[in-house]
Structure formats: C-alpha cells, structure tokens
Design a protein around this motif. Sequence first.
Motif, short mmCIF file in Angstrom:
data_model
loop_
_atom_site.label_atom_id
_atom_site.label_comp_id
_atom_site.label_asym_id
_atom_site.label_seq_id
_atom_site.Cartn_x
_atom_site.Cartn_y
_atom_site.Cartn_z
N THR A 1 0.84 -1.20 0.00
CA THR A 1 0.00 0.00 0.00
C THR A 1 0.87 1.25 0.00
O THR A 1 1.85 1.34 0.74
CB THR A 1 -0.93 -0.01 1.23
N ILE A 2 0.51 2.19 -0.85
CA ILE A 2 1.25 3.44 -0.96
C ILE A 2 0.26 4.56 -1.24
O ILE A 2 -0.71 4.37 -1.97
CB ILE A 2 2.33 3.35 -2.07
N LEU A 3 0.46 5.72 -0.61
CA LEU A 3 -0.45 6.83 -0.87
C LEU A 3 0.33 8.13 -1.03
O LEU A 3 1.50 8.23 -0.67
CB LEU A 3 -1.52 6.95 0.22
N SER A 4 -0.36 9.12 -1.58
CA SER A 4 0.28 10.42 -1.79
C SER A 4 -0.75 11.54 -1.68
O SER A 4 -1.93 11.34 -2.00
CB SER A 4 0.94 10.48 -3.17
N PRO A 5 -0.30 12.72 -1.22
CA PRO A 5 -1.13 13.92 -1.33
C PRO A 5 -0.95 14.43 -2.75
O PRO A 5 -0.13 15.31 -3.02
CB PRO A 5 -0.51 14.85 -0.28
N PHE A 6 -1.69 13.87 -3.67
CA PHE A 6 -1.35 13.91 -5.09
C PHE A 6 -1.11 15.32 -5.62
O PHE A 6 -0.14 15.56 -6.34
CB PHE A 6 -2.45 13.23 -5.92
N MET A 7 -1.98 16.25 -5.30
CA MET A 7 -1.84 17.58 -5.88
C MET A 7 -0.62 18.29 -5.34
O MET A 7 -0.01 19.11 -6.03
CB MET A 7 -3.11 18.41 -5.63
N TYR A 8 -0.22 18.00 -4.11
CA TYR A 8 1.00 18.60 -3.56
C TYR A 8 2.23 18.12 -4.32
O TYR A 8 3.17 18.89 -4.55
CB TYR A 8 1.14 18.26 -2.07
N LEU A 9 2.25 16.84 -4.71
CA LEU A 9 3.40 16.31 -5.40
C LEU A 9 3.40 16.64 -6.89
O LEU A 9 4.45 16.84 -7.48
CB LEU A 9 3.47 14.79 -5.21
N ALA A 10 2.22 16.70 -7.49
CA ALA A 10 2.15 16.93 -8.93
C ALA A 10 1.93 18.39 -9.30
O ALA A 10 2.36 18.82 -10.38
CB ALA A 10 1.03 16.07 -9.54
N ASP B 1 -6.45 19.07 -1.22
CA ASP B 1 -6.04 18.14 -0.16
C ASP B 1 -6.44 16.69 -0.47
O ASP B 1 -6.44 15.84 0.43
CB ASP B 1 -6.65 18.56 1.17
N LEU B 2 -6.75 16.41 -1.70
CA LEU B 2 -7.11 15.06 -2.11
C LEU B 2 -5.98 14.08 -1.77
O LEU B 2 -4.80 14.37 -1.99
CB LEU B 2 -7.35 15.04 -3.62
N ILE B 3 -6.35 12.94 -1.24
CA ILE B 3 -5.40 11.86 -0.97
C ILE B 3 -5.63 10.73 -1.97
O ILE B 3 -6.76 10.26 -2.13
CB ILE B 3 -5.57 11.31 0.46
N ARG B 4 -4.56 10.31 -2.64
CA ARG B 4 -4.66 9.17 -3.56
C ARG B 4 -4.05 7.94 -2.89
O ARG B 4 -2.89 7.97 -2.46
CB ARG B 4 -3.95 9.46 -4.88
N ILE B 5 -4.84 6.88 -2.80
CA ILE B 5 -4.40 5.64 -2.16
C ILE B 5 -4.25 4.56 -3.22
O ILE B 5 -5.13 4.37 -4.06
CB ILE B 5 -5.45 5.16 -1.13
N SER B 6 -3.14 3.85 -3.16
CA SER B 6 -2.98 2.64 -3.95
C SER B 6 -2.95 1.47 -2.97
O SER B 6 -2.03 1.33 -2.17
CB SER B 6 -1.68 2.69 -4.76
N VAL B 7 -4.00 0.68 -3.02
CA VAL B 7 -4.18 -0.38 -2.02
C VAL B 7 -3.35 -1.60 -2.42
O VAL B 7 -3.40 -2.06 -3.56
CB VAL B 7 -5.66 -0.77 -1.90
N GLY B 8 -2.58 -2.11 -1.47
CA GLY B 8 -1.69 -3.23 -1.75
C GLY B 8 -2.36 -4.58 -1.54
O GLY B 8 -3.57 -4.69 -1.35
N ALA B 9 -1.52 -5.62 -1.54
CA ALA B 9 -2.00 -7.00 -1.42
C ALA B 9 -1.79 -7.56 -0.03
O ALA B 9 -1.86 -8.77 0.17
CB ALA B 9 -1.30 -7.87 -2.46
N GLU B 10 -1.56 -6.68 0.97
CA GLU B 10 -1.38 -7.14 2.34
C GLU B 10 -2.69 -7.71 2.90
O GLU B 10 -3.74 -7.63 2.25
CB GLU B 10 -0.91 -5.98 3.24
N ASP B 11 -2.62 -8.25 4.10
CA ASP B 11 -3.83 -8.72 4.78
C ASP B 11 -4.82 -7.56 4.92
O ASP B 11 -4.47 -6.50 5.44
CB ASP B 11 -3.47 -9.27 6.16
#
Length: 500
Positions: free
Chosen positions: A442-451, A473-483
């Motif tokens: 799982t990895i996330l970013s404050p997308f607009m701040y970075l882009a 302040d949108l948060i973009r989440i990439s959901v991983g394969a963890e439990d």
Amino acid sequence: MTTLRHYPLGTPYPNSPHAVASSLPTLRDVCGYEEKEPRVLDAMTSGYPRFVQNALVTRLIEFLLDRESLSGRASVLIPGKRAALELLRCVGPGPVLHEVEPGLVLLHYDPLDQALGARLRKYLQHIGCGISSREAEAWLLRFGLIDSAHREDRIPGNGRQAVEQAIADLSTVPVEDVLVCASGMNAFYAGFRAVQEVQAMRGRRRWLQLGWLYLDSGCILEEFLRDGEILEHHYDLTDTDALVRAIRAAGTELAAVVVECPSNPLVRVCDLRRVAEVVREEGGVMLVDPTIASIYNLDVMPYADLVVTSLTKYAAHQGDVMSGAVVLNRESVFYGDLVLRVSAYHAPAYDGDLRRLAFEMQSAPDVVRRMNANAARLCRYLKSHPAVRHIFCAGCSDHIEIVSRSEDPVGAVISMELHGSMRKFYDAVSVMKGPSFGTQFTILSPFMYLAHYDLVTKPEGVDFLASAGIDPDLIRISVGAEDYDEIEAVFDKALNLSLG
C-alpha cells in the motif's frame, strides 16, 4: 517485516537499489521536497527515477565525467544517441553531446547555467529517456567500479520478447503491435509525436484533452504543440453530451482526443464507447491511457487507435522497475501511418529491466486480483467513515462496465476527500508515502501537492482546481495486497486521529 509501517524520510521500498518508491512520511517533508529543502533532498538518495537521480546513475556520471576530462561539468546520461539527439532538439542549444561508449551519451553543460540545467532536466523528465539504474549498474560492473550486481530474480533469455508477448496476450493484439519503452512517459511521448506527425500532414491542428491528465502528459500537450496547433481542456468527464459537442465543434480540424481511462487523480471513466464513435466520425485519433487501473483490469483497445501505458504500475508490482508500452490497434484507419512513426520516438527499455519485469509479470495477475479485492473492501469501509467526505474509484464510476474485464470493481487506486485534517491523517497513516501506485504494498500520496505544488500553494491555483472539481487536499491511495484487516486497521487509526 510488515509493509504497513512508518518509513523514515528517504527510505526506499523495496530494499533494492532499483526501488522506485521513496518515503515522504509527513506533509512537511512533501513541502520540503517541492521547495528543495536540503534536509529533504539530502535524504532522497533514491526515488521515482524521472524525478530523483538514482545513486548508481550519479556514480556512473561522475566516473565518466572524470574519465573524459570533464570534471566540473554538469551532465545527464542517455542510453542511445537517437534519444540524446531528440532530447537535444527539444532543449535547444547549450548542452554538448559526447558519446562516451557506443550507445552511451553524456549531454554536459556549464553547471553555472542554472536555467539550461533546469530546462534539460525538465525535458528529460517529460520524454522519459534517461538511463535506468540497472543499466547504470551493469556499466559500473563492466568498469570494475562495483564487485557485483544486486541479486534479484529475472527470467532468462530475451526480456523484450517476453514482455511484449505478455502485453500482446492481454491486449489481444499481434505481438508486432506492441512496443515496450523505457518509461510510461516515453510511451506517451512516442504516441503523441506519432499522432502529431500523422495529423499534421492532414492539416488537423486541434487537440482535445478530456479530464485531468497526469502532470507530464499534460505538459507534453502544452509544450510540444507546433505553431498553429491548439489544445482544448474539457475537465468534466461526467457530461458526455458536452464532450460530444466539443468533439463535433472541432470538425475537420480535430487532430486527436487524449484521455486517461480512468482519470488521475479522480479515477473517473468517460463514456469511452460514445466518445470514440464521435472521434472516428470526425476523423480524429483516440489516444487512451489506462494506467490508473491497468491493462490487467481494463480493455480499452476497441475504443483506441493507440494505447499508451506505464508498466511501472501493476505489471512491476514489486515497485522496482520502470517501463511503459505503446499498443497499436490494427483495426484503426491510422494504423499504417502510426506504426511507421511510433518507433522513431520511443526509447527502448534496458533488457535487464525487462527480464526483471517479465519475472514480476508472471505473478502479476494473482497479485492484481488481491489488490483489487482489498481496494473494493477498503472503498466500502471508507465510505462509511465519518472522517471521509467523498470517495473516487473506478468501480464507483459511471461507464466502467464499458471497459472492465470483469464485473468486480477494478483497480487498486482510490482517491478521497476528508472532513478532518489531511495533514493529521497523512502524517499518522503507517504506510509507504510517495509518488507511485500499483504496487503490491500500500502506498499513498497527497497527489496535488506532489504533482501541482504551484497550484495548491496559491489562491488562484486553488480556485482553478476547484473549477476542475479537484480538492487540493485530495489523498490518492494505492491499495496493496497485504492482509486486508491490517490495512483497514491502519487507515482507521489515522482517520480517527484526523478528526481530533
């Protein structure tokens, strides 16, 4: 050790010299990165390769400058003279081209010329043709500067053939219609240039961007148009009638429609079937990028003349390979013209990267299914949490059934707006945080701040984002394969803190 944890500033993940993700654990760190604070930049010894120069690449450049009696010069390193010449053509006069080995080119310049250096790095970022860390590692090994390469699993044999065949099978096209590139951005650039040449010959000069595009894709459309070419932006993907009217209005001047499906970062899907029908009636080209949900989850080929996609996401699910691809639609009336031109602008991927990528692609379908399932469950949970104001995901989007390969919600990416404090949530959530997605962790970013840091830090920029329907302040989440239960627990704790 679990991947659901705090990562100190600059920590790469995975634990590999080729990792494409590096931690920005607090919003203060994100702002420091964008404002080039030494505290942050010094800690970022690795990161997303088009933005952060890998330490192996830095070491190779320093060695070559010294060997060629160019110490004191600044430089970028390009694997291939053709790509170096293309970059030089974009940048303009200033950098000196120096081929230090067959197929290995330094573009060097006076380090005091900061404007030239910034321009060179900018176009290198846009075109995506820089040397990869694995190729740099191979040269360092050849020159005797390191004793061994990083140990990792790769397939034997020809990596390019294996990757292209896998993509062809996914896309149900002949393998000859797949071209693997050094990065997803290079795939976009090669596709754009090919379309531009084809349509310029026909006197077509109007480009339409549908929805919000990823930063560098948008920059290519803005900065590489020729005299007389026009770019129009239509951000609302939900109003299909308005999109159709805009396409019809371009008429015989329509060059191309460019759309991400789903869009980044709002994860929305336009009515691709209807849009494609109208574009074809008007004689335009459909250029579609499905990276946000990936070619594993979506089939956009019936509606595209060419597909461009990043393989850094989903395919390279371990987060340690950068690559991309262009896929051509043989049924397109433009096929013959495009196939002749795309290869002229693509930067080939290094075979060591492709052999690693092909190894990861063997397990990608199963990993992607777990990511999809976790994302669907997390989406349902987030919708019920009092800290969450709004959720965006491909499975929640209208028209997803047109392109989805299954009836299940698709893709690992969710974006959310919060009622509570974004800063408190971001600082508290115990996952990897940085500018990537589509990884098995799982990895996330404050997308607009970075882009788009320039927009989120200025009132007029915030107003512009609001007009496009985007919360800064949108948060973009990439959901991983963890439990899954562990993922939900991590988010629940951070969301509750955001309300405090």
